[in-house]
Design an enzyme around this catalytic site. Structure first.
Site, PDB file in Angstrom:
ATOM      1  N   SER A   1       0.838  -1.210   0.000  1.00  0.00           N
ATOM      2  CA  SER A   1       0.000   0.000   0.000  1.00  0.00           C
ATOM      3  C   SER A   1       0.867   1.251   0.000  1.00  0.00           C
ATOM      4  O   SER A   1       0.519   2.257  -0.640  1.00  0.00           O
ATOM      5  CB  SER A   1      -0.960   0.001   1.188  1.00  0.00           C
ATOM      6  OG  SER A   1      -0.281   0.004   2.415  1.00  0.00           O
ATOM      7  N   ASP A   2       1.987   1.216   0.675  1.00  0.00           N
ATOM      8  CA  ASP A   2       2.912   2.356   0.664  1.00  0.00           C
ATOM      9  C   ASP A   2       3.478   2.591  -0.732  1.00  0.00           C
ATOM     10  O   ASP A   2       3.417   3.702  -1.275  1.00  0.00           O
ATOM     11  CB  ASP A   2       4.063   2.120   1.644  1.00  0.00           C
ATOM     12  CG  ASP A   2       3.680   2.405   3.085  1.00  0.00           C
ATOM     13  OD1 ASP A   2       2.824   3.277   3.308  1.00  0.00           O
ATOM     14  OD2 ASP A   2       4.243   1.763   3.981  1.00  0.00           O
ATOM     15  N   VAL A   3       4.061   1.547  -1.303  1.00  0.00           N
ATOM     16  CA  VAL A   3       4.687   1.733  -2.612  1.00  0.00           C
ATOM     17  C   VAL A   3       3.629   1.942  -3.695  1.00  0.00           C
ATOM     18  O   VAL A   3       3.847   2.687  -4.660  1.00  0.00           O
ATOM     19  CB  VAL A   3       5.624   0.558  -2.966  1.00  0.00           C
ATOM     20  CG1 VAL A   3       6.782   0.481  -1.986  1.00  0.00           C
ATOM     21  CG2 VAL A   3       4.891  -0.764  -3.015  1.00  0.00           C
TER      22      VAL A   3
ATOM     23  N   ARG B   1       4.932   3.970   9.015  1.00  0.00           N
ATOM     24  CA  ARG B   1       4.771   2.536   9.247  1.00  0.00           C
ATOM     25  C   ARG B   1       5.315   2.162  10.608  1.00  0.00           C
ATOM     26  O   ARG B   1       6.289   2.698  11.069  1.00  0.00           O
ATOM     27  CB  ARG B   1       5.500   1.725   8.173  1.00  0.00           C
ATOM     28  CG  ARG B   1       4.917   1.913   6.792  1.00  0.00           C
ATOM     29  CD  ARG B   1       5.640   1.092   5.763  1.00  0.00           C
ATOM     30  NE  ARG B   1       5.474  -0.321   6.029  1.00  0.00           N
ATOM     31  CZ  ARG B   1       6.479  -1.179   6.071  1.00  0.00           C
ATOM     32  NH1 ARG B   1       7.695  -0.789   5.923  1.00  0.00           N
ATOM     33  NH2 ARG B   1       6.266  -2.461   6.286  1.00  0.00           N
TER      34      ARG B   1
END
Length: 423
Positions: free
Chosen positions: A175-177, A423
């Site tokens: 989800s971050d990348v 995170r």
């Protein structure tokens, strides 16, 4: 800054594009790293004590590798955005910037007077990208969103894991990348509009949206059947055989033998299933994928992985090894495509993970991450501040330069808003 990312005419794709990076953690920095690798000049705004990721250490060499790898080849301006003078510096810099990327909680930048509506009066062509857990709209906009929560909320975790119902998160922070990638796509599209003279844009990207948007197979399955998709291990949701098998040497390969490769697979494995109506069509093989997998597993267990892969590839059957992280950083295919770059000057044997866009065979990732406040003086000079004014701002604790940062990275705390995607 220099770049090796070139188009056919030898120029960087984003040459001359200046990006203001007011981000932390991973999603926002990954967005600006993509833009940097494409040739943009990225200036990272940091609190006087530095980005929190500078204090995170991995490995025996105790270097801030997460920060170094995700902020490679960016400039660093250390400034206290809580101060009026610090905010004015950022505002002035925004007037000379085409793109601004931030990933704090919804409304945080507006409370500092640095939101899109605050800046577009003086910067009508500004492309402003906000990345957060749940975006700027909807009932969840104020909720904290991190990678794990986004994976669960988006439905990804409900279909990731083993067939016995044991859930698992994706091994990479998808989800971050993913949000970083969607942010970069939005920025590039908005830049085209802005450069066509049609004004800037506000780009709103959410971690949860970024993952939920990838649910194409699963949504199709649910809409067609009305049944909630469940974890399938390595199996495909709509095709079989399409999963992982363990060979005699203990190594695993993955196989994707759809209809056109089915006969070739049977020949390689020396099995005759032509009279078994459970496997007569692609749909029937999918319906009976569990007994089919048992039959195939028995055959794969009789020889080692390299033997099977060589035979399968010769027959045109899609297959591949299940690689470890150690495998991929030395893999000849990835090395040929320059996906992993050794930065010996800064990291010794450590590796930079490149942006996976090959253009004319040129490498994309370049220099190392900057020292905290390395570019403060140069940037302020470009804004018209003389030496006396810069010295006064340093003395007042409004800005920082390398010589002013006495605290160690391990003692650093942030003075900026906490990133929404931390995170």
């Amino acid at each position: 800054m220099t770049t090796a990312t070139t188009a056919a005419n030898g120029s960087p794709f984003l040459e001359g594009v200046r990006v203001l990076d007011i981000t932390g953690a991973l999603a926002g920095p990954y967005c600006t790293t993509i833009l940097s690798d494409l040739g943009a000049e990225v200036v990272k705004i940091e609190p006087l004590t530095g980005d929190r990721m500078r204090a995170r250490r991995l490995g025996p060499d105790s270097k801030p590798l997460p920060f170094d790898l995700i902020h490679r080849d960016k400039g660093s301006l250390a400034v206290d955005m809580k101060s009026a003078e610090g905010r004015e510096i950022v505002r002035e810099l925004a007037t000379r910037t085409e793109v601004l990327v931030e990933n704090f909680r919804a409304g945080a930048m507006s409370r500092l007077g640095l939101g899109y509506d605050d800046l577009r009066v003086d910067c009508p062509d500004l492309v402003y990208c906000s990345i957060s857990g749940f975006g700027q709209l909807g009932p969840m906009r104020d909720a904290k969103g991190i990678d794990l929560i986004a994976q669960a909320y988006s439905g990804l975790m409900s279909v990731t894991g083993s067939t016995d119902g044991q859930l698992a998160k994706a091994g990479f922070p998808v989800s971050d990348v993913g949000a970083g990638m969607w942010g970069a796509i939005g920025v590039l599209a908005a830049l085209l509009r802005a450069r066509a003279g049609k004004g800037g844009a506000y780009i709103d990207v959410a971690l949860a949206d970024s993952v939920a948007a990838w649910s194409l197979w699963e949504v199709a399955d649910f809409v067609a059947t009305g049944v909630e998709p469940a974890p399938l291990g390595t199996a495909h949701r709509l095709a079989a055989p399409y999963e992982a098998f363990t060979c005699s040497d203990g190594n695993t390969l993955v196989l994707g033998a759809v209809d056109r490769a089915w006969a070739a697979l049977c020949r390689v494995l020396d099995i005759d299933l032509s009279d078994d109506m459970r496997f007569a069509t692609e749909y029937e093989r999918f319906v009976h994928r569990a007994p089919l997998a048992e039959i195939l597993q028995q055959r794969f267990a009789t020889a080692d992985r390299e033997q099977w892969m060589a035979a399968l590839r010769d027959a045109g059957v899609p297959c591949g090894p299940v690689n470890s992280i150690g495998d991929i950083v030395t893999d000849q295919q990835f090395l040929a495509r320059n996906l992993f770059v050794h930065d010996e000057e800064r990291h010794g044997e450590k590796t930079i993970v490149n942006t996976p866009i090959v253009s004319d065979g040129a490498p994309r990732a370049r220099g190392a991450a900057p020292e905290l406040g390395r570019d403060t003086a140069a940037i302020l000079t470009q804004l018209g501040y003389d030496e006396q004014r810069v010295a006064a701002l340093v003395a007042a604790g409004v800005v920082g330069m390398p010589s002013t940062h006495a605290a160690s990275d391990a003692e650093a705390t942030t003075e900026a808003p906490t990133p929404a995607t931390a995170r």
